[in-house]
Write an enzyme that holds these catalytic residues in place. Structure first.
Site, PDB file in Angstrom:
ATOM      1  N   THR A 136       1.106  -1.085  -0.117  1.00 55.41           N
ATOM      2  CA  THR A 136       0.273  -0.185  -0.041  1.00 55.41           C
ATOM      3  C   THR A 136       0.993   1.212   0.040  1.00 55.41           C
ATOM      4  O   THR A 136       2.097   1.303   0.857  1.00 55.41           O
ATOM      5  CB  THR A 136      -0.724  -0.324   1.328  1.00 55.41           C
ATOM      6  OG1 THR A 136      -1.625  -1.177   1.461  1.00 55.41           O
ATOM      7  CG2 THR A 136      -1.665   1.107   1.220  1.00 55.41           C
ATOM      8  N   SER A 142      -6.070   0.379  -2.606  1.00 51.74           N
ATOM      9  CA  SER A 142      -7.016  -0.467  -3.827  1.00 51.74           C
ATOM     10  C   SER A 142      -6.128  -0.629  -4.821  1.00 51.74           C
ATOM     11  O   SER A 142      -6.287  -2.170  -5.150  1.00 51.74           O
ATOM     12  CB  SER A 142      -8.340  -0.376  -3.282  1.00 51.74           C
ATOM     13  OG  SER A 142      -8.921  -0.245  -2.284  1.00 51.74           O
ATOM     14  N   GLY A 175       2.754  -2.965   8.270  1.00 50.73           N
ATOM     15  CA  GLY A 175       2.912  -3.902  10.251  1.00 50.73           C
ATOM     16  C   GLY A 175       4.521  -4.356   9.757  1.00 50.73           C
ATOM     17  O   GLY A 175       4.699  -4.409   8.747  1.00 50.73           O
ATOM     18  N   ARG A 314     -28.705 -13.721  32.926  1.00 45.57           N
ATOM     19  CA  ARG A 314     -28.736 -12.505  34.260  1.00 45.57           C
ATOM     20  C   ARG A 314     -30.144 -12.070  33.440  1.00 45.57           C
ATOM     21  O   ARG A 314     -30.810 -12.436  32.378  1.00 45.57           O
ATOM     22  CB  ARG A 314     -28.209 -11.309  32.900  1.00 45.57           C
ATOM     23  CG  ARG A 314     -29.059  -9.825  33.590  1.00 45.57           C
ATOM     24  CD  ARG A 314     -28.106  -8.355  33.158  1.00 45.57           C
ATOM     25  NE  ARG A 314     -28.564  -7.288  33.422  1.00 45.57           N
ATOM     26  CZ  ARG A 314     -28.088  -7.178  34.889  1.00 45.57           C
ATOM     27  NH1 ARG A 314     -27.209  -7.122  34.969  1.00 45.57           N
ATOM     28  NH2 ARG A 314     -28.314  -5.996  34.785  1.00 45.57           N
ATOM     29  N   GLY A 411     -24.459  -2.331  30.478  1.00 41.18           N
ATOM     30  CA  GLY A 411     -23.146  -1.505  31.046  1.00 41.18           C
ATOM     31  C   GLY A 411     -22.089  -2.888  30.860  1.00 41.18           C
ATOM     32  O   GLY A 411     -20.950  -1.668  31.103  1.00 41.18           O
ATOM     33  N   THR A 432     -11.252  -3.281   6.046  1.00 43.81           N
ATOM     34  CA  THR A 432     -10.872  -2.529   4.876  1.00 43.81           C
ATOM     35  C   THR A 432      -9.241  -3.100   4.545  1.00 43.81           C
ATOM     36  O   THR A 432      -8.841  -3.388   3.267  1.00 43.81           O
ATOM     37  CB  THR A 432      -9.950  -1.695   5.749  1.00 43.81           C
ATOM     38  OG1 THR A 432     -11.196  -0.444   6.270  1.00 43.81           O
ATOM     39  CG2 THR A 432      -9.281   0.101   4.979  1.00 43.81           C
ATOM     40  N   GLU A 434      -6.233  -6.459   3.423  1.00 44.94           N
ATOM     41  CA  GLU A 434      -5.935  -7.648   2.595  1.00 44.94           C
ATOM     42  C   GLU A 434      -7.528  -7.033   1.957  1.00 44.94           C
ATOM     43  O   GLU A 434      -8.907  -8.636   1.257  1.00 44.94           O
ATOM     44  CB  GLU A 434      -6.739  -8.799   4.096  1.00 44.94           C
ATOM     45  CG  GLU A 434      -5.567  -9.271   3.922  1.00 44.94           C
ATOM     46  CD  GLU A 434      -4.823 -10.691   2.853  1.00 44.94           C
ATOM     47  OE1 GLU A 434      -5.335 -10.527   1.858  1.00 44.94           O
ATOM     48  OE2 GLU A 434      -3.264 -10.469   2.845  1.00 44.94           O
ATOM     49  N   ASP A 436     -10.286  -4.276   0.555  1.00 47.54           N
ATOM     50  CA  ASP A 436     -11.921  -3.660   0.882  1.00 47.54           C
ATOM     51  C   ASP A 436     -12.341  -3.856   0.629  1.00 47.54           C
ATOM     52  O   ASP A 436     -12.774  -4.534  -1.016  1.00 47.54           O
ATOM     53  CB  ASP A 436     -11.455  -1.768   0.708  1.00 47.54           C
ATOM     54  CG  ASP A 436     -12.842  -1.365   0.678  1.00 47.54           C
ATOM     55  OD1 ASP A 436     -12.613  -0.248   1.787  1.00 47.54           O
ATOM     56  OD2 ASP A 436     -13.685  -1.674  -0.552  1.00 47.54           O
TER      57      ASP A 436
HETATM   58  C1  LIG Z   1      -3.428  -1.215  10.425  1.00 49.24           C
HETATM   59  C2  LIG Z   1      -3.634  -1.484   9.219  1.00 49.24           C
HETATM   60  C3  LIG Z   1      -2.887  -2.353   8.482  1.00 49.24           C
HETATM   61  C4  LIG Z   1      -2.055  -2.368   7.588  1.00 49.24           C
HETATM   62  N1  LIG Z   1      -0.717  -3.254   6.966  1.00 49.24           N
HETATM   63  C5  LIG Z   1      -0.538  -3.316   5.487  1.00 49.24           C
HETATM   64  C6  LIG Z   1       0.152  -3.948   5.622  1.00 49.24           C
HETATM   65  O1  LIG Z   1       1.340  -4.229   5.793  1.00 49.24           O
HETATM   66  N2  LIG Z   1       0.774  -3.925   3.906  1.00 49.24           N
HETATM   67  C7  LIG Z   1       0.059  -3.256   2.894  1.00 49.24           C
HETATM   68  O2  LIG Z   1       0.643  -3.016   2.102  1.00 49.24           O
HETATM   69  N3  LIG Z   1      -0.724  -2.510   3.418  1.00 49.24           N
HETATM   70  C8  LIG Z   1      -1.021  -2.805   5.158  1.00 49.24           C
HETATM   71  N4  LIG Z   1      -2.704  -1.875   5.294  1.00 49.24           N
HETATM   72  C9  LIG Z   1      -3.285  -1.208   4.056  1.00 49.24           C
HETATM   73  C10 LIG Z   1      -4.661  -1.579   3.805  1.00 49.24           C
HETATM   74  O3  LIG Z   1      -4.403  -2.577   2.939  1.00 49.24           O
HETATM   75  C11 LIG Z   1      -5.482  -0.657   2.764  1.00 49.24           C
HETATM   76  O4  LIG Z   1      -5.551   0.566   3.436  1.00 49.24           O
HETATM   77  C12 LIG Z   1      -6.382  -1.142   2.026  1.00 49.24           C
HETATM   78  O5  LIG Z   1      -6.020  -2.181   0.623  1.00 49.24           O
HETATM   79  C13 LIG Z   1      -7.378   0.067   1.518  1.00 49.24           C
HETATM   80  O6  LIG Z   1      -6.799   0.737   0.939  1.00 49.24           O
HETATM   81  P1  LIG Z   1      -6.952   3.025   0.575  1.00 49.24           P
HETATM   82  O7  LIG Z   1      -6.629   2.257   2.704  1.00 49.24           O
HETATM   83  O8  LIG Z   1      -6.105   3.219   0.341  1.00 49.24           O
HETATM   84  O9  LIG Z   1      -8.548   2.955   0.847  1.00 49.24           O
HETATM   85  P2  LIG Z   1      -9.126   2.754  -0.650  1.00 49.24           P
HETATM   86  O10 LIG Z   1      -8.396   2.358  -1.599  1.00 49.24           O
HETATM   87  O11 LIG Z   1      -8.642   4.688  -1.185  1.00 49.24           O
HETATM   88  O12 LIG Z   1     -10.667   2.779  -0.120  1.00 49.24           O
HETATM   89  C14 LIG Z   1     -11.717   4.424   0.544  1.00 49.24           C
HETATM   90  C15 LIG Z   1     -12.955   4.178   0.560  1.00 49.24           C
HETATM   91  O13 LIG Z   1     -13.093   3.901  -0.528  1.00 49.24           O
HETATM   92  C16 LIG Z   1     -13.991   2.810  -1.331  1.00 49.24           C
HETATM   93  N5  LIG Z   1     -13.421   2.795  -2.719  1.00 49.24           N
HETATM   94  C17 LIG Z   1     -12.050   2.250  -3.231  1.00 49.24           C
HETATM   95  N6  LIG Z   1     -11.863   2.192  -4.135  1.00 49.24           N
HETATM   96  C18 LIG Z   1     -13.211   2.049  -4.630  1.00 49.24           C
HETATM   97  C19 LIG Z   1     -13.972   1.514  -6.054  1.00 49.24           C
HETATM   98  N7  LIG Z   1     -13.885   1.438  -6.983  1.00 49.24           N
HETATM   99  N8  LIG Z   1     -15.746   0.977  -5.789  1.00 49.24           N
HETATM  100  C20 LIG Z   1     -16.340   1.891  -4.987  1.00 49.24           C
HETATM  101  N9  LIG Z   1     -15.392   2.278  -3.419  1.00 49.24           N
HETATM  102  C21 LIG Z   1     -14.503   1.945  -3.369  1.00 49.24           C
HETATM  103  C22 LIG Z   1     -13.377   2.226  -0.012  1.00 49.24           C
HETATM  104  O14 LIG Z   1     -14.363   1.000   0.011  1.00 49.24           O
HETATM  105  C23 LIG Z   1     -13.017   2.377   1.144  1.00 49.24           C
HETATM  106  O15 LIG Z   1     -13.971   2.407   2.187  1.00 49.24           O
HETATM  107  C24 LIG Z   1      -3.395  -1.674   6.491  1.00 49.24           C
HETATM  108  C25 LIG Z   1      -4.239  -0.760   6.553  1.00 49.24           C
HETATM  109  C26 LIG Z   1      -4.015  -0.350   7.653  1.00 49.24           C
HETATM  110  C27 LIG Z   1      -5.598   0.333   8.749  1.00 49.24           C
END
Ligand SMILES: Cc1cc2nc3c(=O)[nH]c(=O)nc-3n(C[C@H](O)[C@H](O)[C@H](O)COP(=O)(O)OP(=O)(O)OC[C@H]3O[C@@H](n4cnc5c(N)ncnc54)[C@H](O)[C@@H]3O)c2cc1C
Length: 619
Positions: A136, A142, A175, A314, A411, A432, A434, A436
């Protein structure tokens, strides 16, 4: 319930790798492993999780996913089951192990070749080489096929230069990056002799033994998050960082050494198209998606167990004493609203757990049984779609259900020691990472559209819409988790319009199939009508049909779940256990029909009277 019935139920639910479940239950049942009963400062939680990771890596059963025999996978089913069980223990630990073994180890094993396996896998399995999976970027999570980081081959020095060309190309949320990782599997656009060959993965040392960043590498810390406090997520960027050519994980694409006569090097790959190659690479990482779904399912079952136990103990309010001295407290679970809040999700949890078991067995058989490399490409794609389906279904269910369980405990549910706070905030991001969920559902829908013609090499909007426009769909479902029992049930089912169709298991399966077929066929029809204009903008067409794509994917998911549930419930040999499982399966069916009653009514699949009868059965 007799002991034999309990044993049979457990056998049915534990699935093929029951002994792995028992090992985790025995060895990780102490508070030393469980989520702390009070929130810890982030640095302490990270230390604790790293310590747990290193201890785990010394236990023989955590090495199931690695093989002693070069070139062969380990016991994939055992490894996936172990990951799922970590979801019962602590989700920070699950993610930490998942990054190390599933993502970093998985990239080396799945994308690398023998020399990478020989050099790294043992150290990864022993926790001696801690790593990151850096895909990412700030600008895109995505749409990973278009990430910006570059890996440029320099034939003069026979090295690869990894570079972050802009602020939006910084690797984010990674990570293991903020504190522990010493090497990263970095995904970047590979450029050889000025030509880009799409996304590939390169191993880059990021941290020296003393913990400082390697020259040219900048490491940031994401700091506090909503959940997963034990995981050190961070940022990585690269300023012309040089690594040997051998660091390219080159199973799918290779760089040959420079030709001394011509002074040039060459890129080779058995897969011509860049996007198809990249999607094949992603396919090898399918296990991560299976694990995320499985562990979210385990965390949900923890929450349901807590809330249902509480509801059986309960009392709240009392029955009026009618003068006979029988006035008594009312157990929470006696309230029909409470039963609906907890038992409907419980039934879906059963369906998800059984479907996940079937998926794990499928992945194992494809990757170990027939050999990953030889597996037929269509079968691999189908497996990826099922993994995506269950990842979405498990994680979506987890977020909703854990919140419902928290509320169902009043509670007490809000007190940290009762675990809902940690469960809810840790599992939140599973929808989100692995993949979204909304993006994955579209991938699933695309797979359904192309069920019979694998015309696509990637999730390419224009190609998909063109395909839908050209083809009239006679959608027919491809059975996934249903074996001979499901076949027999469907063959003996009463017709769709028969009065008892909804009470008959075969009839239920046929109704779920019909919903999927109809939704996919109408999705194709909508795409066709919207794209009949030559100048139609593919992005707009896609956007217009997105809600329908999601509906088709959910119909598919519900059908997969019912197939898996019916196969196990109806095949159960102990009569009492079978009756119990079949009752829970019925609840899953009726509550799913009730939740989608609008569709069934609008499409004339059930009458208003049948719809009311379904709700009565749920009650
Ligand atoms: C705690 C954590 C750990 C992570 N660990 C790793 C890691 O170890 N290695 C790594 O590589 N990544 C890691 N990630 C990244 C994670 O895989 C990405 O955050 C995820 O793939 C989503 O990408 P983005 O954050 O750019 O969201 P975006 O892709 O920008 O999405 C934002 C919103 O837009 C919507 N959206 C996006 N595209 C579309 C579409 N085509 N149609 C409709 N809706 C859409 C989505 O549903 C979402 O609600 C991690 C993220 C977190 C938060």
């Amino acid at each position: 319930m007799s002991h034999s019935t309990m044993a049979e139920l457990r056998r049915a639910l534990d699935g093929r790798w029951a002994e792995v479940r028992d090992t985790v239950r025995t060895e990780l049942a102490t508070s030393e492993w469980a989520t702390p009963t009070e929130p810890l400062p982030i640095t302490d939680y990270r230390e604790r999780t790293t310590g747990q990771l290193l201890r785990l890596m010394h236990l023989p059963w955590t090495k199931a996913g690695f093989s002693d025999e070069p070139g062969t996978p380990g016991d994939i089913g055992a490894s996936l089951t172990m990951f799922e069980m970590l979801g019962h223990v602590d989700l920070s630990l699950f993610v930490k192990v998942g990054v190390q073994v599933g993502l970093f180890g998985g990239a080396v094993a799945g994308l690398g070749t023998q020399r990478h396996h020989d050099e790294y896998l043992e150290k990864i399995a022993a926790g001696e080489l801690l790593g990151c999976f850096a895909m990412t970027e700030v600008g895109g999570g995505s749409d990973v096929a278009n990430l910006e980081t570059t890996a440029t081959y320099d034939s003069d020095t026979d090295e690869i230069v990894v570079h972050t060309p802009s602020p939006s190309a910084v690797k984010d949320y990674i990570g293991n990056a903020a504190k522990d990782g010493t090497m990263a599997a970095v995904f970047a656009q590979l450029i050889v002799d000025g030509t880009s060959h799409g996304v590939h993965c390169v191993l880059v040392p990021v941290r020296a033994a003393d913990g400082t960043a390697m020259p040219g590498v900048t490491i940031g810390d994401c700091g506090a998050k909503i959940g997963l406090p034990g995981v050190d997520n961070g940022e990585l960027s690269f300023d012309q960082v040089r690594v040997p050519r051998d660091n390219l994980l080159d199973r799918f694409g290779q760089i040959t050494a420079p030709d001394p006569a011509k002074g040039t090097s060459a890129y080779t790959s058995g897969i011509e198209s860049d996007s198809r190659r990249f999607f094949s690479m992603l396919g090898t990482l399918v296990r991560g998606r299976v694990s995320v779904g499985g562990s979210a399912g385990a965390a949900t079952r923890n929450a349901l167990t807590l809330a249902i136990r509480y509801a059986t103990r309960r009392d709240q309010f009392s029955r009026p004493d009618l003068g006979d001295g029988l006035g008594s407290g009312i157990r929470l679970l006696e309230y029909s609203t409470h039963r609906r809040r907890l038992l409907i999700p419980l039934a879906r949890s059963y369906a998800l757990a059984l479907a996940t078991n079937a998926l794990v067995a499928d992945v194992h058989d494809k990757q170990v049984g027939s050999g990953e490399a030889d597996a037929d490409e269509t079968a691999v794609r189908r497996l990826e779609e099922r993994a995506a389906s269950l990842k979405v279904a498990n994680t979506d269910h987890a977020s909703r259900t854990i919140q419902a369980c928290r509320e169902a405990c009043g509670g007490a549910g809000y007190m940290w020691e009762n675990r809902f706070g940690a469960l809810r905030s840790d599992v939140d991001v599973f929808t989100t990472f692995e993949g979204d969920n909304t993006v994955l559902l579209q991938l699933v829908a695309k797979g359904l559209l192309t069920q019979y013609k694998d015309a696509f090499e990637s999730f390419d909007t224009r190609a998909m819409i063109g395909f839908a426009a050209r083809n009239v769909f006679e959608s027919a479902v491809e059975r996934a988790f249903g074996g001979s029992i499901v076949q027999r049930l469907i063959a003996g089912a009463p017709g769709r319009d028969a009065d008892n169709a909804l009470e008959d298991r075969g009839g239920q399966l046929a109704i779920f199939e019909d919903r999927e077929e109809h939704t996919v066929a109408t999705l194709a029809a909508r795409m066709r009508s919207r794209s009949s204009d030559e100048d139609a903008d593919p992005a707009e067409v896609l956007s217009a049909v997105q809600p329908h794509m999601l509906a088709a994917a959910w119909a598919h998911i519900d059908r997969l779940l019912l197939e898996a549930f019916a196969e196990v419930a109806e095949g159960c040999e102990d009569e009492e256990a079978r009756t119990l499982l079949c009752t829970v399966c019925d609840l899953f069916v009726y509550s799913t029909v009730e939740a989608n009653a609008a569709w069934f009514l609008e499409h004339g699949r059930i009458s208003a009277a049948q719809s009311k009868a379904v709700s009565a059965r749920v009650d």
